[in-house]
Design a protein around this motif. Structure first.
Motif, mmCIF file in Angstrom:
data_model
loop_
_atom_site.group_PDB
_atom_site.id
_atom_site.type_symbol
_atom_site.label_atom_id
_atom_site.label_comp_id
_atom_site.label_asym_id
_atom_site.label_seq_id
_atom_site.Cartn_x
_atom_site.Cartn_y
_atom_site.Cartn_z
ATOM 1 N N MET A 156 -4.848 13.334 -12.740
ATOM 2 C CA MET A 156 -5.534 12.384 -11.856
ATOM 3 C C MET A 156 -6.238 13.099 -10.705
ATOM 4 O O MET A 156 -7.306 12.699 -10.279
ATOM 5 N N TRP B 232 -1.855 4.978 -9.295
ATOM 6 C CA TRP B 232 -1.111 5.545 -10.438
ATOM 7 C C TRP B 232 -0.918 4.455 -11.501
ATOM 8 O O TRP B 232 -1.241 4.634 -12.684
ATOM 9 N N LEU C 97 -4.860 11.633 -3.128
ATOM 10 C CA LEU C 97 -3.738 12.089 -3.954
ATOM 11 C C LEU C 97 -3.153 13.292 -3.225
ATOM 12 O O LEU C 97 -3.530 14.427 -3.473
ATOM 13 N N LYS D 262 0.460 14.450 -2.086
ATOM 14 C CA LYS D 262 1.523 15.311 -2.622
ATOM 15 C C LYS D 262 2.077 14.766 -3.927
ATOM 16 O O LYS D 262 2.480 15.520 -4.804
ATOM 17 N N GLY D 263 2.201 13.459 -3.982
ATOM 18 C CA GLY D 263 2.684 12.830 -5.217
ATOM 19 C C GLY D 263 4.117 13.185 -5.557
ATOM 20 O O GLY D 263 4.452 13.454 -6.707
ATOM 21 N N GLN E 142 8.273 8.529 -11.667
ATOM 22 C CA GLN E 142 8.413 9.986 -11.501
ATOM 23 C C GLN E 142 9.475 10.545 -12.431
ATOM 24 O O GLN E 142 9.301 11.603 -13.016
ATOM 25 N N SER F 160 3.363 8.534 3.613
ATOM 26 C CA SER F 160 2.089 8.521 2.889
ATOM 27 C C SER F 160 1.047 7.735 3.699
ATOM 28 O O SER F 160 -0.093 8.166 3.858
ATOM 29 N N GLY G 229 1.979 3.621 -5.037
ATOM 30 C CA GLY G 229 1.650 4.057 -6.401
ATOM 31 C C GLY G 229 0.640 3.150 -7.086
ATOM 32 O O GLY G 229 0.566 3.103 -8.319
ATOM 33 N N THR G 230 -0.189 2.474 -6.291
ATOM 34 C CA THR G 230 -1.184 1.539 -6.846
ATOM 35 C C THR G 230 -2.134 2.211 -7.826
ATOM 36 O O THR G 230 -2.331 1.733 -8.940
ATOM 37 N N SER H 147 -0.833 11.903 -15.317
ATOM 38 C CA SER H 147 -0.054 12.845 -14.508
ATOM 39 C C SER H 147 -0.799 13.095 -13.190
ATOM 40 O O SER H 147 -2.022 12.905 -13.100
ATOM 41 N N PHE H 148 -0.060 13.522 -12.196
ATOM 42 C CA PHE H 148 -0.655 13.791 -10.887
ATOM 43 C C PHE H 148 -1.786 14.830 -11.026
ATOM 44 O O PHE H 148 -2.873 14.650 -10.463
ATOM 45 N N GLN I 181 0.821 -1.219 0.000
ATOM 46 C CA GLN I 181 0.000 0.000 0.000
ATOM 47 C C GLN I 181 0.859 1.276 0.000
ATOM 48 O O GLN I 181 1.957 1.304 0.552
ATOM 49 N N ARG J 294 8.219 1.399 -3.771
ATOM 50 C CA ARG J 294 8.511 2.825 -3.506
ATOM 51 C C ARG J 294 9.411 2.936 -2.290
ATOM 52 O O ARG J 294 9.345 2.070 -1.384
HETATM 53 P P1 A3P Z 1 1.526 10.630 -1.293
HETATM 54 O O1 A3P Z 1 0.677 10.334 -0.109
HETATM 55 O O2 A3P Z 1 2.997 10.626 -0.948
HETATM 56 O O3 A3P Z 1 1.112 11.866 -2.023
HETATM 57 P P2 A3P Z 1 -1.394 4.091 -3.436
HETATM 58 O O4 A3P Z 1 -2.176 4.331 -4.673
HETATM 59 O O5 A3P Z 1 -0.529 2.871 -3.481
HETATM 60 O O6 A3P Z 1 -2.266 4.146 -2.231
HETATM 61 O O7 A3P Z 1 -0.337 5.269 -3.310
HETATM 62 C C1 A3P Z 1 -0.764 6.585 -3.056
HETATM 63 C C2 A3P Z 1 0.408 7.508 -3.260
HETATM 64 O O8 A3P Z 1 0.694 7.606 -4.675
HETATM 65 C C3 A3P Z 1 0.109 8.919 -2.781
HETATM 66 O O9 A3P Z 1 1.363 9.434 -2.329
HETATM 67 C C4 A3P Z 1 -0.362 9.575 -4.066
HETATM 68 O O10 A3P Z 1 -0.329 10.975 -4.048
HETATM 69 C C5 A3P Z 1 0.627 8.987 -5.053
HETATM 70 N N1 A3P Z 1 0.166 9.106 -6.451
HETATM 71 C C6 A3P Z 1 -0.980 8.699 -6.983
HETATM 72 N N2 A3P Z 1 -1.051 9.045 -8.271
HETATM 73 C C7 A3P Z 1 0.081 9.689 -8.581
HETATM 74 C C8 A3P Z 1 0.607 10.317 -9.762
HETATM 75 N N3 A3P Z 1 -0.074 10.359 -10.889
HETATM 76 N N4 A3P Z 1 1.837 10.888 -9.688
HETATM 77 C C9 A3P Z 1 2.542 10.858 -8.539
HETATM 78 N N5 A3P Z 1 2.097 10.298 -7.384
HETATM 79 C C10 A3P Z 1 0.885 9.730 -7.403
#
Ligand code: A3P
Length: 305
Positions: free
Chosen positions: A223, A49, A247, A249-250, A188, A129, A46-47, A219-220, A43, A121
């Motif tokens: 999304m 993503w 979402l 900080k990403g 990234q 996170s 970046g799931t 892209s962050f 968890q 990650r």
């Molecule tokens: P942060 O809390 O550090 O911002 P998961 O999907 O595994 O739960 O992971 C969530 C993390 O992935 C969050 O990190 C989220 O912001 C980040 N994330 C999701 N989509 C992203 C994107 N397009 N680019 C960068 N980070 C992303």
């Protein structure tokens, strides 16, 4: 009542979304198809993503599917009570998400040609996170202080167990034709190049315009604006987004804004101990010290011999 966890084969799960019976079904009865694509992570790695990237690749870059169907229906987490029937009912080729450690994964996967993409990650960023996520995700116990949460994380005393065991377990499959792994940091650093690598693994060819569309829509910023993947459709009894958002900080390296030097060093000690012997380096690892060159007078001597 939402904060209850239960143990399944030594791994803790929040009772609001998972059940022992569901986990048993997944492990022993779920029929994996050869054309299934699994999006697997620990968890907060970046799931969603990767789920967006896989959905866009499947649609040749066309964002319509991603903009009209919630991500949990496009790529359900099959170990959850709600995700299992969705995963079973989805049309092939199915995208299926999972946070399960490898030893609890569907047994039928291991005799199949289904593909697993594993995203990993920097665990310090995962910790930070997860610390924020646990404050808004109602099925989880609310963490009190980061210091205490850090201890629990390092011991694996959190849902889905130890990050170290998860990563070592899944990366044990590397070398298999149907297993691919990538890091959040690589996504990234070079999203387009990463998408190309993912396409090669999937045996899917995208032209330059489709690739651009995948990159743009995954892209962050894109999304964050898409309610089908930013979790704004989640009911507030599941996700209380008043304090933080899914979402968040990403970025890479946010841990530096949260961990003290002492906490970071304590983390590093456990990391070194747990990861020793794993012949792999990750983007966040310190470069290994190179053997220093012999002193120049030795070289002179060698020249003379
Ligand atoms: P942060 O809390 O550090 O911002 P998961 O999907 O595994 O739960 O992971 C969530 C993390 O992935 C969050 O990190 C989220 O912001 C980040 N994330 C999701 N989509 C992203 C994107 N397009 N680019 C960068 N980070 C992303």
């Amino acid at each position: 009542m939402f904060k209850k966890y239960f143990l399944y084969k030594g791994i803790s799960f929040p009772a609001m979304l998972y059940s022992e019976q569901g986990l048993q079904e997944v492990e022993n009865k779920f029929q994996v198809r050869d054309d299934d694509i699994f999006n697997v992570t620990y968890q907060k790695s970046g799931t969603v993503w990767m789920l967006e990237i896989l959905s866009l690749i499947r649609s040749n870059g066309d964002p319509s599917w991603c903009r009209t169907v919630p991500n949990w229906d496009r790529g359900p987490w099959y170990e959850t009570n709600l995700g299992l029937p969705t995963a079973r009912g989805n049309k092939p080729p199915r995208i299926i998400s999972s946070h399960l450690p490898v030893q609890l994964f569907a047994k039928s996967f291991f005799q199949s040609k289904a593909k697993v993409l594993y995203t990993v990650r920097n665990p310090k960023d995962v910790l930070v996170s997860l610390y924020h996520f646990a404050q808004i995700f109602r099925p989880y116990k609310e963490p009190v202080q980061l210091d205490h949460f850090l201890e629990e994380f390092l011991k694996g005393d959190v849902p889905f167990g130890s990050w170290f065991d998860h990563v070592k377990g899944w990366l044990g499959l590397r070398g298999r034709e149907n297993f691919f792994w990538i890091s959040y940091e690589e996504l990234q650093q070079d999203l387009r190049g990463s998408v190309e690598r993912i396409c090669r693994f999937l045996g899917k060819e995208l032209d330059a315009r489709a690739l651009d569309a995948v990159v743009e829509n995954a892209s962050f910023q894109a999304m964050k604006q898409n309610k089908m993947c930013n979790f704004s459709l989640s009911p507030s009894f599941i996700l209380d987004q008043r304090k933080s958002s899914f979402l968040r900080k990403g970025i890479c390296g946010d841990w530096k804004n949260h961990l003290t030097t002492a906490q970071s060093e304590a983390f590093d000690r456990v990391y070194r101990e747990q990861m020793q012997g794993l012949d792999l380096s990750f983007p966040w690892d310190e470069p290994r010290p190179q053997p220093s060159p012999p002193p120049t007078d030795c070289l002179d001597q060698l020249d003379r011999n």
